[in-house]
Design a protein around this motif. Structure first.
Motif, PDB file in Angstrom:
ATOM      1  N   ALA A   1       3.313  22.774 -22.707  1.00  0.00           N
ATOM      2  CA  ALA A   1       3.488  22.570 -21.266  1.00  0.00           C
ATOM      3  C   ALA A   1       3.104  21.139 -20.887  1.00  0.00           C
ATOM      4  O   ALA A   1       3.790  20.491 -20.081  1.00  0.00           O
ATOM      5  N   GLU A   2       2.040  20.634 -21.484  1.00  0.00           N
ATOM      6  CA  GLU A   2       1.583  19.278 -21.182  1.00  0.00           C
ATOM      7  C   GLU A   2       2.625  18.229 -21.564  1.00  0.00           C
ATOM      8  O   GLU A   2       2.957  17.336 -20.766  1.00  0.00           O
ATOM      9  N   VAL A   3       3.175  18.333 -22.767  1.00  0.00           N
ATOM     10  CA  VAL A   3       4.124  17.310 -23.204  1.00  0.00           C
ATOM     11  C   VAL A   3       5.466  17.456 -22.490  1.00  0.00           C
ATOM     12  O   VAL A   3       6.156  16.466 -22.233  1.00  0.00           O
ATOM     13  N   ALA A   4       5.834  18.690 -22.140  1.00  0.00           N
ATOM     14  CA  ALA A   4       7.065  18.886 -21.370  1.00  0.00           C
ATOM     15  C   ALA A   4       6.930  18.247 -19.998  1.00  0.00           C
ATOM     16  O   ALA A   4       7.849  17.556 -19.527  1.00  0.00           O
TER      17      ALA A   4
ATOM     18  N   GLU B   1      21.638   6.167 -42.735  1.00  0.00           N
ATOM     19  CA  GLU B   1      20.548   5.225 -42.972  1.00  0.00           C
ATOM     20  C   GLU B   1      19.246   5.998 -43.007  1.00  0.00           C
ATOM     21  O   GLU B   1      19.019   6.895 -42.193  1.00  0.00           O
ATOM     22  N   SER B   2      18.392   5.691 -43.939  1.00  0.00           N
ATOM     23  CA  SER B   2      17.103   6.371 -44.064  1.00  0.00           C
ATOM     24  C   SER B   2      15.969   5.413 -43.732  1.00  0.00           C
ATOM     25  O   SER B   2      16.006   4.236 -44.113  1.00  0.00           O
ATOM     26  N   MET B   3      14.964   5.921 -43.031  1.00  0.00           N
ATOM     27  CA  MET B   3      13.828   5.097 -42.651  1.00  0.00           C
ATOM     28  C   MET B   3      12.556   5.938 -42.684  1.00  0.00           C
ATOM     29  O   MET B   3      12.546   7.083 -42.216  1.00  0.00           O
ATOM     30  N   VAL B   4      11.509   5.376 -43.227  1.00  0.00           N
ATOM     31  CA  VAL B   4      10.204   6.032 -43.237  1.00  0.00           C
ATOM     32  C   VAL B   4       9.407   5.531 -42.040  1.00  0.00           C
ATOM     33  O   VAL B   4       9.305   4.329 -41.808  1.00  0.00           O
ATOM     34  N   ALA B   5       8.863   6.470 -41.249  1.00  0.00           N
ATOM     35  CA  ALA B   5       8.058   6.095 -40.092  1.00  0.00           C
ATOM     36  C   ALA B   5       7.125   7.235 -39.726  1.00  0.00           C
ATOM     37  O   ALA B   5       7.412   8.406 -39.984  1.00  0.00           O
ATOM     38  N   ASP B   6       6.015   6.869 -39.121  1.00  0.00           N
ATOM     39  CA  ASP B   6       5.033   7.832 -38.622  1.00  0.00           C
ATOM     40  C   ASP B   6       5.136   7.840 -37.099  1.00  0.00           C
ATOM     41  O   ASP B   6       4.891   6.820 -36.445  1.00  0.00           O
ATOM     42  N   VAL B   7       5.495   8.985 -36.517  1.00  0.00           N
ATOM     43  CA  VAL B   7       5.703   9.037 -35.063  1.00  0.00           C
ATOM     44  C   VAL B   7       4.400   8.895 -34.291  1.00  0.00           C
ATOM     45  O   VAL B   7       4.431   8.739 -33.063  1.00  0.00           O
ATOM     46  N   LEU B   8       3.265   8.917 -34.973  1.00  0.00           N
ATOM     47  CA  LEU B   8       1.985   8.692 -34.293  1.00  0.00           C
ATOM     48  C   LEU B   8       1.648   7.205 -34.220  1.00  0.00           C
ATOM     49  O   LEU B   8       0.615   6.830 -33.660  1.00  0.00           O
ATOM     50  N   ASN B   9       2.533   6.368 -34.758  1.00  0.00           N
ATOM     51  CA  ASN B   9       2.362   4.916 -34.722  1.00  0.00           C
ATOM     52  C   ASN B   9       3.469   4.334 -33.846  1.00  0.00           C
ATOM     53  O   ASN B   9       4.641   4.369 -34.210  1.00  0.00           O
TER      54      ASN B   9
ATOM     55  N   LEU C   1      13.035  15.921 -33.181  1.00  0.00           N
ATOM     56  CA  LEU C   1      13.014  17.203 -33.889  1.00  0.00           C
ATOM     57  C   LEU C   1      11.762  17.337 -34.745  1.00  0.00           C
ATOM     58  O   LEU C   1      11.722  18.140 -35.674  1.00  0.00           O
ATOM     59  N   VAL C   2      10.742  16.576 -34.437  1.00  0.00           N
ATOM     60  CA  VAL C   2       9.526  16.557 -35.246  1.00  0.00           C
ATOM     61  C   VAL C   2       8.782  17.890 -35.141  1.00  0.00           C
ATOM     62  O   VAL C   2       8.661  18.471 -34.059  1.00  0.00           O
ATOM     63  N   GLY C   3       8.282  18.344 -36.270  1.00  0.00           N
ATOM     64  CA  GLY C   3       7.416  19.518 -36.292  1.00  0.00           C
ATOM     65  C   GLY C   3       6.051  19.138 -36.826  1.00  0.00           C
ATOM     66  O   GLY C   3       5.947  18.451 -37.847  1.00  0.00           O
ATOM     67  N   LEU C   4       5.001  19.556 -36.132  1.00  0.00           N
ATOM     68  CA  LEU C   4       3.641  19.302 -36.593  1.00  0.00           C
ATOM     69  C   LEU C   4       3.067  20.550 -37.252  1.00  0.00           C
ATOM     70  O   LEU C   4       3.553  21.662 -37.033  1.00  0.00           O
ATOM     71  N   THR C   5       2.050  20.362 -38.062  1.00  0.00           N
ATOM     72  CA  THR C   5       1.365  21.485 -38.687  1.00  0.00           C
ATOM     73  C   THR C   5       1.021  22.537 -37.646  1.00  0.00           C
ATOM     74  O   THR C   5       0.539  22.216 -36.561  1.00  0.00           O
ATOM     75  N   TYR C   6       1.270  23.797 -37.972  1.00  0.00           N
ATOM     76  CA  TYR C   6       1.141  24.886 -37.005  1.00  0.00           C
ATOM     77  C   TYR C   6      -0.331  25.209 -36.767  1.00  0.00           C
ATOM     78  O   TYR C   6      -0.869  26.180 -37.304  1.00  0.00           O
ATOM     79  N   ASN C   7      -0.952  24.367 -35.948  1.00  0.00           N
ATOM     80  CA  ASN C   7      -2.389  24.490 -35.695  1.00  0.00           C
ATOM     81  C   ASN C   7      -2.675  23.931 -34.298  1.00  0.00           C
ATOM     82  O   ASN C   7      -2.291  22.804 -33.988  1.00  0.00           O
ATOM     83  N   ALA C   8      -3.331  24.720 -33.457  1.00  0.00           N
ATOM     84  CA  ALA C   8      -3.537  24.331 -32.066  1.00  0.00           C
ATOM     85  C   ALA C   8      -4.359  23.057 -31.934  1.00  0.00           C
ATOM     86  O   ALA C   8      -4.099  22.225 -31.040  1.00  0.00           O
ATOM     87  N   ASP C   9      -5.348  22.861 -32.788  1.00  0.00           N
ATOM     88  CA  ASP C   9      -6.177  21.657 -32.712  1.00  0.00           C
ATOM     89  C   ASP C   9      -5.356  20.406 -33.031  1.00  0.00           C
ATOM     90  O   ASP C   9      -5.495  19.371 -32.369  1.00  0.00           O
ATOM     91  N   ILE C  10      -4.514  20.508 -34.057  1.00  0.00           N
ATOM     92  CA  ILE C  10      -3.656  19.378 -34.415  1.00  0.00           C
ATOM     93  C   ILE C  10      -2.655  19.107 -33.297  1.00  0.00           C
ATOM     94  O   ILE C  10      -2.414  17.954 -32.922  1.00  0.00           O
ATOM     95  N   TRP C  11      -2.073  20.165 -32.751  1.00  0.00           N
ATOM     96  CA  TRP C  11      -1.117  19.999 -31.659  1.00  0.00           C
ATOM     97  C   TRP C  11      -1.784  19.309 -30.463  1.00  0.00           C
ATOM     98  O   TRP C  11      -1.206  18.396 -29.869  1.00  0.00           O
ATOM     99  N   LYS C  12      -2.978  19.737 -30.094  1.00  0.00           N
ATOM    100  CA  LYS C  12      -3.666  19.168 -28.926  1.00  0.00           C
ATOM    101  C   LYS C  12      -3.958  17.684 -29.116  1.00  0.00           C
ATOM    102  O   LYS C  12      -3.858  16.887 -28.180  1.00  0.00           O
ATOM    103  N   LYS C  13      -4.269  17.318 -30.350  1.00  0.00           N
ATOM    104  CA  LYS C  13      -4.601  15.917 -30.645  1.00  0.00           C
ATOM    105  C   LYS C  13      -3.354  15.041 -30.763  1.00  0.00           C
ATOM    106  O   LYS C  13      -3.321  13.923 -30.246  1.00  0.00           O
ATOM    107  N   ASP C  14      -2.328  15.556 -31.431  1.00  0.00           N
ATOM    108  CA  ASP C  14      -1.208  14.702 -31.829  1.00  0.00           C
ATOM    109  C   ASP C  14       0.027  14.767 -30.924  1.00  0.00           C
ATOM    110  O   ASP C  14       0.741  13.767 -30.790  1.00  0.00           O
ATOM    111  N   TRP C  15       0.324  15.927 -30.327  1.00  0.00           N
ATOM    112  CA  TRP C  15       1.555  16.027 -29.560  1.00  0.00           C
ATOM    113  C   TRP C  15       1.624  15.058 -28.370  1.00  0.00           C
ATOM    114  O   TRP C  15       2.650  14.395 -28.160  1.00  0.00           O
ATOM    115  N   PRO C  16       0.544  14.913 -27.582  1.00  0.00           N
ATOM    116  CA  PRO C  16       0.634  13.946 -26.473  1.00  0.00           C
ATOM    117  C   PRO C  16       0.854  12.516 -26.953  1.00  0.00           C
ATOM    118  O   PRO C  16       1.596  11.752 -26.315  1.00  0.00           O
ATOM    119  N   VAL C  17       0.226  12.140 -28.066  1.00  0.00           N
ATOM    120  CA  VAL C  17       0.420  10.796 -28.623  1.00  0.00           C
ATOM    121  C   VAL C  17       1.860  10.620 -29.077  1.00  0.00           C
ATOM    122  O   VAL C  17       2.522   9.614 -28.789  1.00  0.00           O
TER     123      VAL C  17
END
Length: 309
Positions: A132-135, A42-50, A67-83
């Protein structure tokens, strides 16, 4: 049948995991922002930030693989990974789904010696601080008994079909396929661990399928470390080419980063290439009687794939 859902289903490990799930006759739901149809799933489109979209995506699941991967950028990681992590935790709690989080090892930082599941977190980078924060966020929920989850950790990986998301794929196999000299980052003379992708995917399913695995951190199967030059010699043997290597010095990576956003973001992680990186998966191997694929066999299979494609 049981439903297993993959969040971030277009990535390298997800593509290895799908046939394993099919062979074990579980229903599969594939979820990503750009998910297309896949036979037998089954396929589904979704945004994990929602959150609402994540909740809908995991509904009815026995197991959820993050198994989500975010753009390899520390600023993006800091903003999006906790959400992202909070959304997934809350959705799994709300639906009583078990969570398998595919994590990296950045939170450990530079470690003198072998890295085990008990190694403390001393991140050496901004991205490591985020991981470390999200873990810790997930570990706190696991300790409180509010969610059934496992954290499965891997370092850089290689394997058949692994190209753009693998340093070994890009710098070694792809260069050799093009008749170019293999490259290596900073220091090709120190031991380094890699994860072979078929092993990593199989291990994720094993963890998801064993009640006793939950509530713990696990390092995914990794054969005994070898140096960059040893890895390249093996690759050259099976790619039937020269084992000469061009080692990219640290200063060169710094300069490349002035013009290349990825390399600029990578620079803070250069300690992983400058010094030994030895990841132990002894805990997993003992618990599940698993023998990691040797580098000899893994490199041969990877080389065979590159030569055939």
């Amino acid at each position: 049948m049981k439903l297993h859902t993959i969040l971030g289903s277009n990535g390298t490990i997800a593509k290895e995991l799908v046939p394993i799930l099919k062979s074990n006759q579980v229903n599969i739901r594939l979820v990503s922002r750009n998910q297309g149809p896949v036979e037998g799933a089954e396929s589904m489109v979704a945004d994990v930030l929602n959150y609402d979209q994540v909740l809908k995506a995991v509904a009815g699941s026995e197991a959820v693989y993050l198994l989500v991967g975010l753009t390899y950028n520390a600023d993006i990681w800091k903003k999006d990974w906790p959400v992202l992590m909070r959304n997934v935790i809350n959705a799994c709690k709300a639906t009583n789904a078990r969570l398998v989080f595919f994590d990296g090892i950045y939170m450990y930082g530079k470690v003198d010696g072998v890295i085990t599941e008990d190694t403390p977190y001393y991140p050496s980078s901004r991205k490591g601080q985020v991981r470390a924060e999200v873990a810790r966020m997930l570990l706190q929920e696991m300790a409180a008994g509010t969610i059934k989850a496992v954290i499965a950790r891997a370092t850089d990986f290689y394997g058949p079909g692994v190209t753009d998301k693998s340093a070994a794929g890009i710098l070694v196999f792809d260069n050799m396929k093009k008749g170019k000299r293999a490259q290596w980052m900073i220091n090709a003379n120190v031991p380094r661990s890699y994860n072979y992708t078929p092993n990593a995917a199989k291990a994720l399913y094993i963890l998801a399928s064993h009640e006793e695995a939950f509530g713990q951190v696990w390092h995914l199967p990794s054969a005994s470390p070898l140096t960059g030059r040893e890895f390249i010699r093996l690759a050259a043997k099976y790619m039937k080419t020269s084992d000469k290597v061009f080692v990219l010095p640290k200063w060169c990576i710094k300069i490349i980063g002035w013009f290349n956003p990825f390399m600029k973001s990578y620079y803070e992680m250069t300690y992983q290439d400058e010094f030994p990186l030895q990841l132990s998966s002894a805990k997993f191997e003992k618990a599940f009687h698993f023998t990691p694929t040797s580098y000899e066999d893994g490199v041969k299979a990877t080389a065979d794939w590159y030569l055939a494609n």
